[in-house]
Design an enzyme around this catalytic site. Structure first.
Site, PDB file in Angstrom:
ATOM      1  N   CYS A  24      61.087  51.152  59.841  1.00  0.00           N
ATOM      2  CA  CYS A  24      61.240  52.391  59.065  1.00  0.00           C
ATOM      3  C   CYS A  24      61.260  53.646  59.940  1.00  0.00           C
ATOM      4  CB  CYS A  24      60.131  52.494  58.024  1.00  0.00           C
ATOM      5  SG  CYS A  24      60.101  51.047  56.975  1.00  0.00           S
TER       6      CYS A  24
ATOM      7  N   HIS B  40      59.932  59.423  55.433  1.00  0.00           N
ATOM      8  CA  HIS B  40      60.371  58.062  55.108  1.00  0.00           C
ATOM      9  C   HIS B  40      59.947  57.775  53.664  1.00  0.00           C
ATOM     10  CE1 HIS B  40      61.058  53.856  55.085  1.00  0.00           C
ATOM     11  NE2 HIS B  40      59.770  53.531  55.091  1.00  0.00           N
TER      12      HIS B  40
ATOM     13  N   ASN C 131      62.985  51.898  49.202  1.00  0.00           N
ATOM     14  CA  ASN C 131      62.798  51.934  50.655  1.00  0.00           C
ATOM     15  C   ASN C 131      63.991  51.257  51.331  1.00  0.00           C
ATOM     16  OD1 ASN C 131      61.988  51.645  53.297  1.00  0.00           O
ATOM     17  ND2 ASN C 131      59.959  50.836  52.812  1.00  0.00           N
TER      18      ASN C 131
HETATM   19  O1  UT7 Z   1      58.066  51.096  54.791  1.00  0.00           O
HETATM   20  C1  UT7 Z   1      57.333  50.187  55.563  1.00  0.00           C
HETATM   21  C2  UT7 Z   1      55.895  50.418  55.426  1.00  0.00           C
HETATM   22  N1  UT7 Z   1      55.439  49.969  54.136  1.00  0.00           N
HETATM   23  C3  UT7 Z   1      54.725  50.764  53.364  1.00  0.00           C
HETATM   24  O2  UT7 Z   1      54.473  51.897  53.685  1.00  0.00           O
HETATM   25  C4  UT7 Z   1      54.178  50.154  52.083  1.00  0.00           C
HETATM   26  C5  UT7 Z   1      52.700  50.440  51.981  1.00  0.00           C
HETATM   27  N2  UT7 Z   1      52.092  49.809  50.843  1.00  0.00           N
HETATM   28  C6  UT7 Z   1      52.318  50.194  49.567  1.00  0.00           C
HETATM   29  O3  UT7 Z   1      53.131  51.065  49.330  1.00  0.00           O
HETATM   30  C7  UT7 Z   1      51.497  49.590  48.468  1.00  0.00           C
HETATM   31  O4  UT7 Z   1      50.404  48.891  49.030  1.00  0.00           O
HETATM   32  C8  UT7 Z   1      52.288  48.620  47.550  1.00  0.00           C
HETATM   33  C9  UT7 Z   1      53.306  49.407  46.738  1.00  0.00           C
HETATM   34  C10 UT7 Z   1      52.992  47.558  48.366  1.00  0.00           C
HETATM   35  C11 UT7 Z   1      51.321  47.937  46.574  1.00  0.00           C
HETATM   36  O5  UT7 Z   1      50.610  48.925  45.824  1.00  0.00           O
HETATM   37  P1  UT7 Z   1      49.019  48.876  45.752  1.00  0.00           P
HETATM   38  O6  UT7 Z   1      48.613  50.002  44.932  1.00  0.00           O
HETATM   39  O7  UT7 Z   1      48.485  48.810  47.154  1.00  0.00           O
HETATM   40  O8  UT7 Z   1      48.777  47.542  44.969  1.00  0.00           O
HETATM   41  P2  UT7 Z   1      47.875  46.309  45.392  1.00  0.00           P
HETATM   42  O9  UT7 Z   1      48.564  45.487  46.409  1.00  0.00           O
HETATM   43  O10 UT7 Z   1      46.476  46.780  45.676  1.00  0.00           O
HETATM   44  O11 UT7 Z   1      47.837  45.519  44.027  1.00  0.00           O
HETATM   45  C12 UT7 Z   1      47.137  46.019  42.873  1.00  0.00           C
HETATM   46  C13 UT7 Z   1      47.364  45.073  41.725  1.00  0.00           C
HETATM   47  C14 UT7 Z   1      47.108  43.599  42.078  1.00  0.00           C
HETATM   48  O12 UT7 Z   1      46.564  42.967  40.940  1.00  0.00           O
HETATM   49  P3  UT7 Z   1      44.984  42.682  40.838  1.00  0.00           P
HETATM   50  O13 UT7 Z   1      44.644  41.834  42.035  1.00  0.00           O
HETATM   51  O14 UT7 Z   1      44.353  44.046  40.889  1.00  0.00           O
HETATM   52  O15 UT7 Z   1      44.862  42.003  39.534  1.00  0.00           O
HETATM   53  C15 UT7 Z   1      48.498  43.071  42.335  1.00  0.00           C
HETATM   54  O16 UT7 Z   1      48.580  41.670  42.096  1.00  0.00           O
HETATM   55  O17 UT7 Z   1      48.733  45.135  41.329  1.00  0.00           O
HETATM   56  C16 UT7 Z   1      49.286  43.829  41.307  1.00  0.00           C
HETATM   57  N3  UT7 Z   1      50.714  43.940  41.649  1.00  0.00           N
HETATM   58  C17 UT7 Z   1      51.648  44.158  40.722  1.00  0.00           C
HETATM   59  N4  UT7 Z   1      51.600  44.303  39.401  1.00  0.00           N
HETATM   60  C18 UT7 Z   1      52.754  44.540  38.731  1.00  0.00           C
HETATM   61  C19 UT7 Z   1      51.286  43.864  42.868  1.00  0.00           C
HETATM   62  N5  UT7 Z   1      52.613  44.034  42.752  1.00  0.00           N
HETATM   63  C20 UT7 Z   1      52.864  44.219  41.437  1.00  0.00           C
HETATM   64  C21 UT7 Z   1      54.039  44.453  40.694  1.00  0.00           C
HETATM   65  N6  UT7 Z   1      53.928  44.612  39.364  1.00  0.00           N
HETATM   66  N7  UT7 Z   1      55.263  44.539  41.274  1.00  0.00           N
END
Ligand code: UT7
Length: 332
Positions: free
Chosen positions: A116, A256, A286
């Site tokens: 990125c 980004h 992204n």
């Molecule tokens: O560009 C390269 C660098 N990458 C980045 O900068 C990405 C950085 N990371 C992020 O942007 C975020 O961590 C994500 C968007 C990938 C994920 O968001 P988050 O707020 O960190 O969610 P999480 O991984 O903590 O998940 C929270 C909950 C989980 O459920 P439980 O365990 O709380 O029941 C996940 O299973 O959300 C669930 N979840 C979803 N639910 C609905 C994860 N993905 C999804 C989804 N739809 N697509």
């Protein structure tokens, strides 16, 4: 004579027509428009469809458009750098394929792999060539077909990514314009949180790697989020301090586009109001190396000669960085 700097003198982008929106995605995996909008800020992303089409096909369209728009002959281009992590093939470089397709015959070209942060790394590299005084016309392309390495059965990654390409023309100037300063960093130990497991020399492709779905993006989202939100904001604030730039001096942050929450945190850390932050994540998601030039292209008509822009990125590697750019032209 003043110092030679590298100015962006033209920009063009190309995105595929097909829009994969959150409603279609929610029929493919267990997700919802509400979750994706709240946690990430993406409504739809563009997907390159069609047999045999790759990153170079999108990049070629961006480059051809750039040449036409700037009245530049392909023969005049001396260097083409393509920032990508989704090359057409492992070798040769996608940059070489783009040069061939765009009719660029008097240049050398190469790929730059910094995920990125690829566009910022490539922009600094190209600017350094220009600053030597030896090169007059360089193209920097950021292009990724992220759909080619996205697992559309994995709800934690498939909503995040899209396909796009964008290209800029770099030329020398002795005015106080163009690439002014940059802070670029890597930390290879971060690779464990964001990578593609197979397909390289450590784990060449095999039936086993395909069955184990190891040719897709692997990301530990929360960990990457924590690194991204601090590193991107730190490095954006640091380049302002280093150059004594105050929020009033900045026309736009060009971040980004990985997550709206990371973008908002970076803007706040820099003391910028929301209207000074370029945002288009909602429409494209992204697109890795393409996000920053794609945003610049969309905002091109709002930019004025002399505007101070801070480009900032964080991505796989880990790689991150910021770059202070003085925009070099008024809307044409
Ligand atoms: O560009 C390269 C660098 N990458 C980045 O900068 C990405 C950085 N990371 C992020 O942007 C975020 O961590 C994500 C968007 C990938 C994920 O968001 P988050 O707020 O960190 O969610 P999480 O991984 O903590 O998940 C929270 C909950 C989980 O459920 P439980 O365990 O709380 O029941 C996940 O299973 O959300 C669930 N979840 C979803 N639910 C609905 C994860 N993905 C999804 C989804 N739809 N697509």
């Amino acid at each position: 004579m003043g110092k030679i700097r590298a100015a962006i003198t033209g920009i063009h982008a190309w995105v595929p027509e097909y829009r994969l929106d959150n409603f279609e995605l929610s029929r493919m995996v267990d997700t919802s428009d509400e979750w994706i909008m709240q946690r990430v800020g993406i409504r739809e992303r563009r997907i390159l469809r069609g047999e045999g089409l790759g990153t170079s096909d999108m990049a070629d369209k961006a480059v051809m458009g750039l040449l036409e728009k700037t009245g530049t002959s392909p023969d005049e281009i001396e260097v083409l750098i393509c920032a990508t992590i989704t090359p057409d093939m492992l070798f040769p470089a996608t940059a070489n394929i783009i040069s061939d397709k765009a009719g660029i015959k008097n240049a050398f070209s190469f790929d730059l792999s910094a995920a990125c942060s690829g566009f910022i790394f490539a922009l600094h590299t190209g600017a350094s060539f220009i600053e030597t005084g030896r090169y007059k016309k360089i193209i920097i392309v950021g292009a990724d077909k992220m759909s080619s390495i996205t697992d559309y059965t994995d709800r934690t990654t498939c909503p995040l990514f899209g396909d796009a390409a964008a290209a800029v023309l770099l030329e020398p100037t002795t005015e106080e314009l163009g690439v002014m300063d940059q802070i670029l960093r890597v930390d290879g130990s971060g690779r464990k949180y964001l990578h593609m497991k197979a397909g390289g020399s450590v784990r060449p492709p095999s039936h086993e790697t395909v069955d184990a779905k190891e040719h897709f993006i692997y990301q530990e989202g929360q960990t990457v989020f924590k690194f991204a939100v601090t590193s991107m904001a730190d490095v954006a604030a640091e380049i302002m301090e280093k150059n004594n730039l105050k929020p009033d001096d900045i026309a736009y942050l060009v971040p980004h586009q990985a997550n709206l929450r990371i973008i908002d945190a970076t803007g706040r850390r820099m003391g910028l109001p929301p209207e000074k932050v370029m945002i288009n994540i909602e429409k494209y998601g992204n697109t890795t190396a393409a996000t920053i030039p794609l945003a610049l292209w969309e905002y091109e008509n709002r930019l004025r000669k002399g505007d101070n822009l801070i480009l900032a990125a964080f991505g796989g590697g880990f790689t991150w960085g910021s770059l202070w750019l003085k925009w070099a032209y008024d809307p044409k």
